[in-house]
Motif scaffolding. Structure first.
Motif, PDB file in Angstrom:
ATOM      1  N   PRO A  85       0.861  -1.183  -0.080  1.00  0.00           N
ATOM      2  CA  PRO A  85       0.071  -0.038  -0.003  1.00  0.00           C
ATOM      3  C   PRO A  85       0.945   1.251  -0.053  1.00  0.00           C
ATOM      4  O   PRO A  85       1.999   1.168   0.471  1.00  0.00           O
ATOM      5  N   CYS A  86       0.246   2.291  -0.236  1.00  0.00           N
ATOM      6  CA  CYS A  86       0.991   3.548  -0.371  1.00  0.00           C
ATOM      7  C   CYS A  86       1.531   3.955   1.296  1.00  0.00           C
ATOM      8  O   CYS A  86       0.945   3.635   2.051  1.00  0.00           O
ATOM      9  N   SER A  87       2.751   4.553   1.053  1.00  0.00           N
ATOM     10  CA  SER A  87       3.285   4.946   2.375  1.00  0.00           C
ATOM     11  C   SER A  87       4.049   3.509   3.062  1.00  0.00           C
ATOM     12  O   SER A  87       4.421   3.666   4.120  1.00  0.00           O
ATOM     13  N   SER A  88       4.101   2.665   2.284  1.00  0.00           N
ATOM     14  CA  SER A  88       4.763   1.443   2.680  1.00  0.00           C
ATOM     15  C   SER A  88       6.094   1.229   1.960  1.00  0.00           C
ATOM     16  O   SER A  88       6.098   0.237   1.488  1.00  0.00           O
ATOM     17  N   GLY A  89       6.757   2.311   2.170  1.00  0.00           N
ATOM     18  CA  GLY A  89       8.255   2.147   1.354  1.00  0.00           C
ATOM     19  C   GLY A  89       8.173   2.757  -0.125  1.00  0.00           C
ATOM     20  O   GLY A  89       9.088   2.775  -0.626  1.00  0.00           O
ATOM     21  N   TRP A  90       6.998   3.379  -0.248  1.00  0.00           N
ATOM     22  CA  TRP A  90       6.978   3.998  -1.495  1.00  0.00           C
ATOM     23  C   TRP A  90       5.715   5.254  -1.437  1.00  0.00           C
ATOM     24  O   TRP A  90       4.529   4.955  -0.751  1.00  0.00           O
ATOM     25  N   GLY A  91       5.664   6.208  -2.160  1.00  0.00           N
ATOM     26  CA  GLY A  91       4.581   7.170  -2.082  1.00  0.00           C
ATOM     27  C   GLY A  91       4.249   7.802  -0.648  1.00  0.00           C
ATOM     28  O   GLY A  91       4.974   7.498   0.252  1.00  0.00           O
ATOM     29  N   LEU A  92       3.409   8.757  -0.714  1.00  0.00           N
ATOM     30  CA  LEU A  92       3.167   9.412   0.441  1.00  0.00           C
ATOM     31  C   LEU A  92       1.516   9.495   0.428  1.00  0.00           C
ATOM     32  O   LEU A  92       0.871  10.276  -0.395  1.00  0.00           O
ATOM     33  N   ALA A  93       0.917   8.967   1.430  1.00  0.00           N
ATOM     34  CA  ALA A  93      -0.255   8.717   1.712  1.00  0.00           C
ATOM     35  C   ALA A  93      -0.664  10.364   2.433  1.00  0.00           C
ATOM     36  O   ALA A  93      -0.249  10.637   3.346  1.00  0.00           O
ATOM     37  N   SER A  94      -2.004  10.962   2.164  1.00  0.00           N
ATOM     38  CA  SER A  94      -2.402  12.355   2.482  1.00  0.00           C
ATOM     39  C   SER A  94      -3.890  11.945   3.058  1.00  0.00           C
ATOM     40  O   SER A  94      -4.209  10.929   2.917  1.00  0.00           O
ATOM     41  N   ALA A  95      -4.568  13.133   3.631  1.00  0.00           N
ATOM     42  CA  ALA A  95      -5.725  13.032   4.001  1.00  0.00           C
ATOM     43  C   ALA A  95      -6.621  12.524   2.968  1.00  0.00           C
ATOM     44  O   ALA A  95      -6.506  12.554   1.681  1.00  0.00           O
ATOM     45  N   GLY A  96      -7.796  11.543   3.410  1.00  0.00           N
ATOM     46  CA  GLY A  96      -8.648  10.728   2.502  1.00  0.00           C
ATOM     47  C   GLY A  96      -7.919   9.536   1.933  1.00  0.00           C
ATOM     48  O   GLY A  96      -7.001   8.855   2.689  1.00  0.00           O
ATOM     49  N   SER A  97      -8.093   9.395   0.469  1.00  0.00           N
ATOM     50  CA  SER A  97      -7.644   8.346  -0.144  1.00  0.00           C
ATOM     51  C   SER A  97      -6.545   8.747  -1.251  1.00  0.00           C
ATOM     52  O   SER A  97      -6.533   8.129  -2.286  1.00  0.00           O
ATOM     53  N   ASP A  98      -5.627   9.759  -0.938  1.00  0.00           N
ATOM     54  CA  ASP A  98      -4.781  10.114  -2.152  1.00  0.00           C
ATOM     55  C   ASP A  98      -3.298   9.656  -1.667  1.00  0.00           C
ATOM     56  O   ASP A  98      -3.083   9.485  -0.607  1.00  0.00           O
ATOM     57  N   CYS A  99      -2.678   9.396  -2.840  1.00  0.00           N
ATOM     58  CA  CYS A  99      -1.319   9.041  -2.784  1.00  0.00           C
ATOM     59  C   CYS A  99      -0.264   9.792  -3.780  1.00  0.00           C
ATOM     60  O   CYS A  99      -1.014   9.984  -4.973  1.00  0.00           O
ATOM     61  N   THR A 100       0.794  10.309  -3.284  1.00  0.00           N
ATOM     62  CA  THR A 100       1.428  10.902  -4.060  1.00  0.00           C
ATOM     63  C   THR A 100       2.871  10.599  -4.426  1.00  0.00           C
ATOM     64  O   THR A 100       3.687  10.183  -3.185  1.00  0.00           O
ATOM     65  N   ILE A 101       3.564  10.317  -5.586  1.00  0.00           N
ATOM     66  CA  ILE A 101       4.895  10.047  -5.774  1.00  0.00           C
ATOM     67  C   ILE A 101       5.402  11.068  -6.364  1.00  0.00           C
ATOM     68  O   ILE A 101       5.143  11.756  -7.466  1.00  0.00           O
ATOM     69  N   GLY A 102       6.265  11.870  -5.578  1.00  0.00           N
ATOM     70  CA  GLY A 102       6.620  13.171  -5.937  1.00  0.00           C
ATOM     71  C   GLY A 102       8.100  12.937  -6.790  1.00  0.00           C
ATOM     72  O   GLY A 102       7.902  13.870  -7.911  1.00  0.00           O
ATOM     73  N   ASN A 103       8.802  12.010  -6.907  1.00  0.00           N
ATOM     74  CA  ASN A 103       9.937  11.723  -7.998  1.00  0.00           C
ATOM     75  C   ASN A 103       9.780  10.111  -8.299  1.00  0.00           C
ATOM     76  O   ASN A 103      10.229   9.495  -7.515  1.00  0.00           O
ATOM     77  N   ALA A 104       9.331  10.113  -9.268  1.00  0.00           N
ATOM     78  CA  ALA A 104       9.052   8.629  -9.771  1.00  0.00           C
ATOM     79  C   ALA A 104      10.236   7.798 -10.346  1.00  0.00           C
ATOM     80  O   ALA A 104      11.110   8.859 -11.079  1.00  0.00           O
TER      81      ALA A 104
END
Length: 224
Positions: A85-104
């Protein structure tokens, strides 16, 4: 075991070179601009709407649930990172159900989807390819509607201005664009296939699958 809603007539994007990534084609559906299935169940939305990205590009993924029926989280499966899942070694989970990868990075290439917290339900899924190469083909992440127009864009990493590009479908040259673009008008099922592009002195993009969704499905959803 996942409780999935199958739509066998909807096909999403695959990119060659990810053979070890298992994708259920029937899970991949709905363009971001017109996503009628989102009226009925959760769906994944992706920005930018491109199946290919350059290294260091940003990627935003959102789980859309009009009914607010449950809590969703973005998950993915990659060839070297497994299923996480997001924020489990990759990506940054934010409020709600969003996920962002800043530098892919190329290691972020894989299949992405939304999944309920209890693991019982899944959304549509998409295939994203991140490349170290100098050329990408910008094509829609989700299937395009039959009868609509779709524009493919060939881009280089270093040049912002438009360059003449050649476009290929299933390995065969189908056209060239002096502006780096090619538009397919009145899309039909026969337009489905693996697409790529090349720019002289710059290189060739990876291949991505372009899928077409039948208009009959659009009407059936509106009648629900």
């Amino acid at each position: 075991m996942y409780q999935q809603v199958e739509f066998p007539f909807l096909v999403g994007h695959l990119s060659k070179g990810s053979a070890d990534i298992k994708v259920t084609l029937s899970q991949q559906r709905d363009r971001m601009e017109v996503a009628p299935v989102c009226l009925l169940l959760s769906c994944l939305r992706v920005s930018p709407d491109s199946s290919q990205l350059f290294r260091y590009s940003s990627l935003s993924l959102t789980c859309a649930d009009p009914l607010n029926s449950t809590v969703w989280r973005v998950k993915r499966k990659t060839s070297d990172g497994g299923l996480k899942p997001c924020s489990s070694g990759w990506g940054l989970a934010s409020a709600g159900s969003d996920c962002t990868i800043g530098n892919a990075y190329p290691s972020d290439s894989g299949v992405y989807w939304c999944e309920s917290r209890d693991g019982e339900r899944r959304s549509n899924s998409v295939n994203i390819t991140v490349t170290d190469g100098s050329v990408i083909l910008e094509s829609p992440v989700f299937p395009v509607m039959e009868g609509s127009d779709v524009t493919l864009r060939c881009k280089t990493r270093t040049t912002s201005s438009s360059l003449t590009a050649d476009f290929y479908k299933d390995g065969f040259l189908i056209g060239s664009g002096s502006t780096g673009e090619m538009t397919i008008h009145n899309v039909s099922k026969s337009d489905e296939g693996f697409y790529k592009c090349s720019i002289s002195d710059s290189g060739e993009s990876p291949e991505s699958w372009l899928a077409v969704r039948g208009a009959s499905f659009e009407r059936s959803v509106r009648d629900v």
